[in-house]
Design an enzyme around this catalytic site. Structure first.
Site, PDB file in Angstrom:
ATOM      1  N   HIS A  39      -9.508  13.902   2.206  1.00 50.63           N
ATOM      2  CA  HIS A  39      -8.963  15.080   1.528  1.00 50.63           C
ATOM      3  C   HIS A  39      -9.449  16.325   2.264  1.00 50.63           C
ATOM      4  O   HIS A  39     -10.645  16.465   2.531  1.00 50.63           O
ATOM      5  CB  HIS A  39      -9.497  15.189   0.099  1.00 50.63           C
ATOM      6  CG  HIS A  39      -9.059  14.123  -0.845  1.00 50.63           C
ATOM      7  ND1 HIS A  39      -8.062  14.310  -1.778  1.00 50.63           N
ATOM      8  CD2 HIS A  39      -9.497  12.853  -1.020  1.00 50.63           C
ATOM      9  CE1 HIS A  39      -7.907  13.208  -2.502  1.00 50.63           C
ATOM     10  NE2 HIS A  39      -8.770  12.303  -2.060  1.00 50.63           N
TER      11      HIS A  39
ATOM     12  N   CYS B 230       0.841  -1.204   0.000  1.00 49.40           N
ATOM     13  CA  CYS B 230       0.000   0.000   0.000  1.00 49.40           C
ATOM     14  C   CYS B 230       0.878   1.257   0.000  1.00 49.40           C
ATOM     15  O   CYS B 230       1.732   1.430   0.873  1.00 49.40           O
ATOM     16  CB  CYS B 230      -0.915  -0.018   1.230  1.00 49.40           C
ATOM     17  SG  CYS B 230      -1.764   1.538   1.529  1.00 49.40           S
TER      18      CYS B 230
ATOM     19  N   GLY C 244     -14.708   7.244  -7.026  1.00 41.60           N
ATOM     20  CA  GLY C 244     -13.504   7.939  -7.465  1.00 41.60           C
ATOM     21  C   GLY C 244     -12.271   7.646  -6.634  1.00 41.60           C
ATOM     22  O   GLY C 244     -11.295   8.402  -6.688  1.00 41.60           O
TER      23      GLY C 244
ATOM     24  N   CYS D 140       0.553   3.284   3.262  1.00 43.29           N
ATOM     25  CA  CYS D 140       1.296   2.641   4.357  1.00 43.29           C
ATOM     26  C   CYS D 140       2.789   2.934   4.216  1.00 43.29           C
ATOM     27  O   CYS D 140       3.477   3.168   5.220  1.00 43.29           O
ATOM     28  CB  CYS D 140       1.046   1.135   4.378  1.00 43.29           C
ATOM     29  SG  CYS D 140      -0.555   0.644   5.049  1.00 43.29           S
TER      30      CYS D 140
ATOM     31  N   ASP E 285      -1.104  16.551  -0.619  1.00 40.12           N
ATOM     32  CA  ASP E 285      -1.393  15.778  -1.832  1.00 40.12           C
ATOM     33  C   ASP E 285      -0.382  16.147  -2.914  1.00 40.12           C
ATOM     34  O   ASP E 285      -0.057  17.312  -3.114  1.00 40.12           O
ATOM     35  CB  ASP E 285      -2.826  16.060  -2.306  1.00 40.12           C
ATOM     36  CG  ASP E 285      -3.301  15.022  -3.299  1.00 40.12           C
ATOM     37  OD1 ASP E 285      -4.219  14.257  -2.954  1.00 40.12           O
ATOM     38  OD2 ASP E 285      -2.759  14.974  -4.431  1.00 40.12           O
TER      39      ASP E 285
ATOM     40  N   HIS F 137      -6.309   3.044   0.730  1.00 34.24           N
ATOM     41  CA  HIS F 137      -6.017   3.230   2.164  1.00 34.24           C
ATOM     42  C   HIS F 137      -6.833   4.456   2.531  1.00 34.24           C
ATOM     43  O   HIS F 137      -6.627   5.540   1.939  1.00 34.24           O
ATOM     44  CB  HIS F 137      -4.509   3.447   2.371  1.00 34.24           C
ATOM     45  CG  HIS F 137      -4.083   3.665   3.785  1.00 34.24           C
ATOM     46  ND1 HIS F 137      -3.060   2.951   4.403  1.00 34.24           N
ATOM     47  CD2 HIS F 137      -4.524   4.540   4.726  1.00 34.24           C
ATOM     48  CE1 HIS F 137      -2.891   3.379   5.649  1.00 34.24           C
ATOM     49  NE2 HIS F 137      -3.773   4.351   5.869  1.00 34.24           N
TER      50      HIS F 137
ATOM     51  N   HIS G 101      -8.460   7.710   3.267  1.00 33.13           N
ATOM     52  CA  HIS G 101      -7.857   9.045   3.377  1.00 33.13           C
ATOM     53  C   HIS G 101      -8.922  10.106   3.238  1.00 33.13           C
ATOM     54  O   HIS G 101      -9.846   9.973   2.449  1.00 33.13           O
ATOM     55  CB  HIS G 101      -6.740   9.242   2.355  1.00 33.13           C
ATOM     56  CG  HIS G 101      -7.137   8.956   0.938  1.00 33.13           C
ATOM     57  ND1 HIS G 101      -7.219   7.678   0.442  1.00 33.13           N
ATOM     58  CD2 HIS G 101      -7.488   9.786  -0.066  1.00 33.13           C
ATOM     59  CE1 HIS G 101      -7.596   7.736  -0.826  1.00 33.13           C
ATOM     60  NE2 HIS G 101      -7.781   9.005  -1.157  1.00 33.13           N
TER      61      HIS G 101
HETATM   62  P1  5GP Z   1      -8.309   9.270  -4.212  1.00 32.72           P
HETATM   63  O1  5GP Z   1      -8.650   9.469  -5.652  1.00 32.72           O
HETATM   64  O2  5GP Z   1      -7.956   7.838  -3.914  1.00 32.72           O
HETATM   65  O3  5GP Z   1      -9.349   9.838  -3.292  1.00 32.72           O
HETATM   66  O4  5GP Z   1      -7.064  10.198  -3.938  1.00 32.72           O
HETATM   67  C1  5GP Z   1      -5.762   9.758  -3.905  1.00 32.72           C
HETATM   68  C2  5GP Z   1      -4.926  11.007  -3.806  1.00 32.72           C
HETATM   69  O5  5GP Z   1      -3.617  10.628  -3.447  1.00 32.72           O
HETATM   70  C3  5GP Z   1      -4.826  11.804  -5.115  1.00 32.72           C
HETATM   71  O6  5GP Z   1      -5.302  13.122  -4.900  1.00 32.72           O
HETATM   72  C4  5GP Z   1      -3.342  11.765  -5.452  1.00 32.72           C
HETATM   73  O7  5GP Z   1      -2.858  12.991  -5.975  1.00 32.72           O
HETATM   74  C5  5GP Z   1      -2.703  11.456  -4.121  1.00 32.72           C
HETATM   75  N1  5GP Z   1      -1.476  10.687  -4.218  1.00 32.72           N
HETATM   76  C6  5GP Z   1      -1.290   9.539  -4.926  1.00 32.72           C
HETATM   77  N2  5GP Z   1      -0.030   9.086  -4.782  1.00 32.72           N
HETATM   78  C7  5GP Z   1       0.582   9.962  -3.940  1.00 32.72           C
HETATM   79  C8  5GP Z   1       1.919  10.023  -3.412  1.00 32.72           C
HETATM   80  O8  5GP Z   1       2.786   9.187  -3.673  1.00 32.72           O
HETATM   81  N3  5GP Z   1       2.187  11.062  -2.578  1.00 32.72           N
HETATM   82  C9  5GP Z   1       1.262  12.009  -2.271  1.00 32.72           C
HETATM   83  N4  5GP Z   1       1.639  13.000  -1.442  1.00 32.72           N
HETATM   84  N5  5GP Z   1      -0.007  11.976  -2.755  1.00 32.72           N
HETATM   85  C10 5GP Z   1      -0.324  10.971  -3.578  1.00 32.72           C
HETATM   86 ZN    ZN Z   2      -2.277   1.207   3.734  1.00 34.47          ZN
END
Ligand code: 5GP
Ligand code: ZN
Length: 121
Positions: free
Chosen positions: A110, A9, A101, A12, A35, A106, A108
């Site tokens: 925003h 992950c 989306g 993680c 982000d 994991h 999270h």
């Molecule tokens: P989701 O679409 O799953 O709600 O959002 C995942 C978020 O994680 C996205 O906004 C993406 O820009 C961010 N993200 C993905 N990989 C990384 C990373 O390696 N580092 C950071 N800081 N953010 C990440």
């Molecule tokens: Zn995780």
């Protein structure tokens, strides 16, 4: 990496410091970081250190953890540059599942804010 982590992950790995991130906050249960592709002038993610795949996996055992994230979010939002309510404020989003989306599996939260216009949203 802790016993409660998923070695595959990405979040993680960020929590464990195996992938670098710009840290916003850390305590024994929570980790927050900027982000990598921000939608807004302020855009950070709050995660439990415990690997929980999504909001769809949340149960009564996670009430305190989620409560802590939600109670901490307004303080971190202001610290990171969101302007005060009601003229400022912030947006909290938890994408869940493919149709919700979610790209990283994991849990999270925003937190986005700052002056308009935003890059997205
Ligand atoms: P989701 O679409 O799953 O709600 O959002 C995942 C978020 O994680 C996205 O906004 C993406 O820009 C961010 N993200 C993905 N990989 C990384 C990373 O390696 N580092 C950071 N800081 N953010 C990440
Ligand atoms: Zn995780």
């Amino acid at each position: 990496m802790s016993a409660h982590a998923d070695p595959h992950c990405i979040f993680c790995k960020i929590v464990a410091g195996q992938i670098p991130s710009r840290k916003v906050y850390e305590d024994d249960e929570l980790f927050a970081f900027h982000d990598i592709h921000p939608w807004a002038p302020v855009h950070f993610l709050m995660v439990p250190k415990l690997h929980v795949a999504s909001m769809a996996h949340v149960g009564p055992e996670h009430e305190a953890l989620l409560g802590r994230i939600m109670a901490l979010a307004p303080k971190l939002a202001l610290e990171q540059g969101c302007q005060p309510y009601p003229d400022g404020g912030f947006r909290i989003v938890v994408n869940t599942g493919a149709q919700g989306g979610q790209e990283v599996h994991h849990l999270h939260v925003h937190v986005m804010g700052g002056p308009r216009p935003w890059a997205r949203g």
